[in-house]
Design a protein around this motif. Structure first.
Motif, PDB file in Angstrom:
ATOM      1  N   UNK A 176     -69.502 -62.107 -38.426  1.00 61.77           N
ATOM      2  CA  UNK A 176     -68.991 -63.342 -37.551  1.00 61.77           C
ATOM      3  C   UNK A 176     -69.936 -64.643 -37.682  1.00 61.77           C
ATOM      4  N   UNK A 177     -70.471 -64.501 -38.867  1.00 62.13           N
ATOM      5  CA  UNK A 177     -71.448 -65.886 -39.297  1.00 62.13           C
ATOM      6  C   UNK A 177     -70.416 -66.934 -39.578  1.00 62.13           C
ATOM      7  N   UNK A 178     -70.797 -67.912 -39.659  1.00 66.82           N
ATOM      8  CA  UNK A 178     -70.019 -69.167 -40.276  1.00 66.82           C
ATOM      9  C   UNK A 178     -69.448 -68.833 -41.499  1.00 66.82           C
ATOM     10  N   UNK A 179     -70.551 -68.846 -42.669  1.00 68.56           N
ATOM     11  CA  UNK A 179     -70.250 -68.767 -43.868  1.00 68.56           C
ATOM     12  C   UNK A 179     -71.240 -67.949 -44.719  1.00 68.56           C
ATOM     13  N   UNK A 180     -71.136 -67.044 -45.438  1.00 64.09           N
ATOM     14  CA  UNK A 180     -72.113 -66.236 -45.916  1.00 64.09           C
ATOM     15  C   UNK A 180     -72.770 -66.851 -47.038  1.00 64.09           C
ATOM     16  N   UNK A 181     -74.266 -66.856 -47.100  1.00 68.80           N
ATOM     17  CA  UNK A 181     -75.064 -67.669 -48.043  1.00 68.80           C
ATOM     18  C   UNK A 181     -74.563 -67.298 -49.316  1.00 68.80           C
ATOM     19  N   UNK A 182     -74.691 -65.935 -49.581  1.00 69.68           N
ATOM     20  CA  UNK A 182     -74.177 -65.410 -51.171  1.00 69.68           C
ATOM     21  C   UNK A 182     -72.874 -65.873 -51.518  1.00 69.68           C
ATOM     22  N   UNK A 183     -71.830 -65.895 -50.668  1.00 73.05           N
ATOM     23  CA  UNK A 183     -70.493 -66.544 -51.008  1.00 73.05           C
ATOM     24  C   UNK A 183     -70.616 -68.147 -51.419  1.00 73.05           C
ATOM     25  N   UNK A 184     -71.347 -68.713 -50.498  1.00 74.86           N
ATOM     26  CA  UNK A 184     -71.737 -70.180 -50.569  1.00 74.86           C
ATOM     27  C   UNK A 184     -72.125 -70.491 -52.210  1.00 74.86           C
ATOM     28  N   UNK A 185     -73.196 -69.701 -52.548  1.00 83.38           N
ATOM     29  CA  UNK A 185     -73.784 -69.774 -53.824  1.00 83.38           C
ATOM     30  C   UNK A 185     -73.038 -69.071 -55.160  1.00 83.38           C
ATOM     31  N   UNK A 186     -72.150 -68.312 -54.500  1.00 80.80           N
ATOM     32  CA  UNK A 186     -71.290 -67.557 -55.561  1.00 80.80           C
ATOM     33  C   UNK A 186     -72.222 -66.572 -56.299  1.00 80.80           C
ATOM     34  N   UNK A 187     -73.013 -66.086 -55.678  1.00 79.31           N
ATOM     35  CA  UNK A 187     -73.725 -65.043 -56.425  1.00 79.31           C
ATOM     36  C   UNK A 187     -73.815 -63.515 -55.776  1.00 79.31           C
ATOM     37  N   UNK A 188     -74.156 -62.645 -56.437  1.00 78.65           N
ATOM     38  CA  UNK A 188     -74.341 -61.234 -56.093  1.00 78.65           C
ATOM     39  C   UNK A 188     -75.292 -61.264 -54.819  1.00 78.65           C
ATOM     40  N   UNK A 189     -75.225 -60.133 -53.793  1.00 76.28           N
ATOM     41  CA  UNK A 189     -76.442 -59.891 -52.864  1.00 76.28           C
ATOM     42  C   UNK A 189     -77.600 -59.387 -53.629  1.00 76.28           C
ATOM     43  N   UNK A 190     -77.574 -58.949 -54.778  1.00 74.01           N
ATOM     44  CA  UNK A 190     -78.715 -58.658 -55.478  1.00 74.01           C
ATOM     45  C   UNK A 190     -79.138 -59.437 -56.422  1.00 74.01           C
ATOM     46  N   UNK A 191     -78.583 -60.522 -56.501  1.00 74.20           N
ATOM     47  CA  UNK A 191     -79.006 -61.625 -57.373  1.00 74.20           C
ATOM     48  C   UNK A 191     -80.473 -61.547 -57.453  1.00 74.20           C
ATOM     49  N   UNK A 192     -80.850 -62.349 -58.640  1.00 78.31           N
ATOM     50  CA  UNK A 192     -82.345 -62.305 -58.514  1.00 78.31           C
ATOM     51  C   UNK A 192     -82.751 -63.957 -57.975  1.00 78.31           C
ATOM     52  N   UNK A 193     -83.959 -63.996 -58.019  1.00 80.22           N
ATOM     53  CA  UNK A 193     -84.320 -65.645 -57.395  1.00 80.22           C
ATOM     54  C   UNK A 193     -83.776 -66.490 -58.837  1.00 80.22           C
ATOM     55  N   UNK A 194     -84.092 -66.197 -59.975  1.00 85.05           N
ATOM     56  CA  UNK A 194     -83.721 -67.118 -60.776  1.00 85.05           C
ATOM     57  C   UNK A 194     -82.105 -67.216 -60.904  1.00 85.05           C
ATOM     58  N   UNK A 195     -81.299 -66.246 -60.459  1.00 87.68           N
ATOM     59  CA  UNK A 195     -79.954 -66.452 -60.515  1.00 87.68           C
ATOM     60  C   UNK A 195     -79.477 -67.367 -59.480  1.00 87.68           C
ATOM     61  N   UNK A 196     -80.261 -67.000 -58.191  1.00 82.62           N
ATOM     62  CA  UNK A 196     -79.906 -68.044 -57.110  1.00 82.62           C
ATOM     63  C   UNK A 196     -80.379 -69.545 -57.387  1.00 82.62           C
ATOM     64  N   UNK A 197     -81.603 -69.551 -58.142  1.00 84.10           N
ATOM     65  CA  UNK A 197     -81.884 -70.895 -58.479  1.00 84.10           C
ATOM     66  C   UNK A 197     -81.085 -71.697 -59.330  1.00 84.10           C
ATOM     67  N   UNK A 198     -80.533 -70.887 -60.375  1.00 91.06           N
ATOM     68  CA  UNK A 198     -79.473 -71.550 -61.347  1.00 91.06           C
ATOM     69  C   UNK A 198     -78.224 -71.897 -60.366  1.00 91.06           C
ATOM     70  N   UNK A 199     -77.720 -70.816 -59.838  1.00 87.59           N
ATOM     71  CA  UNK A 199     -76.136 -71.222 -58.933  1.00 87.59           C
ATOM     72  C   UNK A 199     -76.598 -72.281 -58.072  1.00 87.59           C
ATOM     73  N   UNK A 200     -77.739 -72.300 -57.352  1.00 88.58           N
ATOM     74  CA  UNK A 200     -77.953 -73.747 -56.703  1.00 88.58           C
ATOM     75  C   UNK A 200     -77.968 -74.735 -57.267  1.00 88.58           C
TER      76      UNK A 200
END
Lengths: 312, 113
Positions: free
Chosen positions: A5-29
């Motif tokens: 019921x959340x507004x938008x899933x943060x992982x979806x927003x960044x287009x990364x897997x839930x298991x994404x590493x910090x580096x992957x998140x940073x890169x996507x961001x």
């Protein structure tokens, strides 16, 4: 999914897997932030995307917040630190079932107040990063497609802009006589400023939809004017229906196909300089002439020495 | 609507710093980096064109939004201006030829499968 019921899933927003590493998140961001920064991407939806991407990054790049987000989903900020994820999930199910809040945390915070609080918090974080005051919003660009009639007459038009969650509707005053490729500037309708700073401007690029009846070139409009052979040969006064209404036009005797008749000032009525309307003559004959018509045409063929192909 | 005073075309250095809420030293740095352009008069006073107020807002947005350094912004800002000119030209050509040409990516991120 931790929450549905959340507004938008943060992982979806960044287009990364839930298991994404910090580096992957940073890169996507970084990648998305660069794409959607309101100064780089002038699409009105980009601003909202940029905000979402920043919010997602704020949470997912912070190990503590990310852990809570993973456990509690969209409600993660409302859950006190000592709550066990399993218990919380169970309570959540109960709440949904019973329609009343589970024990253990502030349930009396009304949503709007909480949203306001969050916004203040985010704003303060923003300030902490930069010691700047209000920042005016960026200019945005969008396209609007108008029918020739709309462009001709002008008027109010409702326009929906924005991205996945930031949809907004604005009323646009279309001046009469806009032309294809023209830009309409709407002051203050662009990107929002921060802390009460003025918004940017919205530039609307006008495209005029092709209309099978008309050919538009700048302010001039051309249309086909079907004539009977006898009107074309003998001359006539015929009505021409342009977007601005009907005008009666005099066709000179001996007018052939493709002759353009200019009707001054009846093109697109741009302020100060009206375009012209051109009626392009097109001689048409009946599909199935009656026997009497056939006789008369035969007669004409016999007596006429007109040779349209002789000078080719 | 009551008539608002016509804003001055150009603003003197110190007033500009005040209008933009910038420390004069930072403003000085912006000029040195080529982020803003100041013109000097006979008396050595420096002036900014009014449009430069919007340029400062953009510097701030790029700085706070992408954490770019000021020298990076000095590289990026002219490119954005150029992109903007191209975008306008592109839209004009699109209208002329009734086609839509690919835009800077602004579609939502593709869903993960």
């Amino acid at each position: 999914m931790a929450s549905t019921d959340g507004p938008t899933d943060y992982y979806d927003v960044l287009g990364v897997e839930r298991t994404a590493s910090d580096v992957e998140i940073k890169r996507a961001y970084r990648k998305l932030a660069q794409q959607h920064h309101p100064d780089i991407n002038t699409d009105p939806g980009a601003e909202e995307r940029f905000k979402q991407v920043g919010e997602a990054n704020d949470v997912l790049s912070n190990p503590e917040l990310r852990k809570k987000y993973d456990a509690f989903g969209a409600d993660f900020r409302r859950v006190p630190d000592d709550v066990d994820p399993e218990e919380w999930a169970a309570a959540q199910r109960m709440r949904e079932g019973a329609g009343r809040p589970p024990p253990g945390w502030q349930s009396d915070v009304d949503d709007q107040a909480f949203q306001d609080f969050l916004q203040d918090l985010l704003r303060e974080q923003g300030r902490a990063r930069e010691t700047w005051g209000p920042i005016p919003g960026a200019d945005q660009r969008a396209s609007i497609s108008l029918s020739l009639d709309d462009a001709f007459h002008g008027g109010r038009r409702s326009l929906t802009l924005g991205g996945p969650t930031g949809e907004r509707s604005i009323e646009v005053n279309i001046p009469a006589g806009v032309t294809d490729g023209q830009t309409i500037r709407l002051p203050g309708k662009g990107g929002r400023g921060t802390d009460g700073a003025p918004a940017g401007d919205l530039y609307l690029h006008v495209t005029i939809e092709p209309d099978p009846r008309y050919r538009v070139s700048g302010r001039d409009i051309e249309l086909d004017l079907p004539l009977t052979p006898w009107e074309a040969a003998l001359g006539a006064t015929v009505p021409v229906e342009g977007p601005g209404g009907t005008t009666r036009v005099k066709v000179a005797p001996g007018t052939s196909t493709d002759k353009r008749l200019r009707i001054r000032g009846k093109g697109i009525p741009t302020k100060g300089k009206e375009g012209d309307l051109y009626a392009r003559v097109k001689i048409v004959v009946p599909d199935a002439p009656s026997s009497e018509e056939q006789d008369l045409y035969s007669r004409l063929a016999e007596i006429s020495d007109f040779q349209p192909r002789s000078n080719r | 609507m009551s008539p608002s005073p016509v804003p001055a075309e150009r603003i003197e250095f110190d007033s500009f710093a005040r209008v933009c809420d910038l420390h004069p030293e930072l403003l000085e740095r912006f000029v040195t980096l080529g982020l803003l352009e100041a013109s000097a008069d006979d008396e050595g006073r420096r002036w900014f064109d009014r449009s430069q107020v919007a340029a400062v807002a953009r510097i701030r947005r790029l700085r706070s939004g992408l954490r770019l350094s000021y020298s990076a912004i000095a590289v990026v800002a002219p490119l954005i201006d150029h992109l903007d000119e191209l975008e306008v030209e592109l839209r004009r050509l699109e209208a002329e030829h009734h086609v839509v040409i690919r835009r800077w990516p602004c579609t939502p991120v593709e869903k993960r499968s």
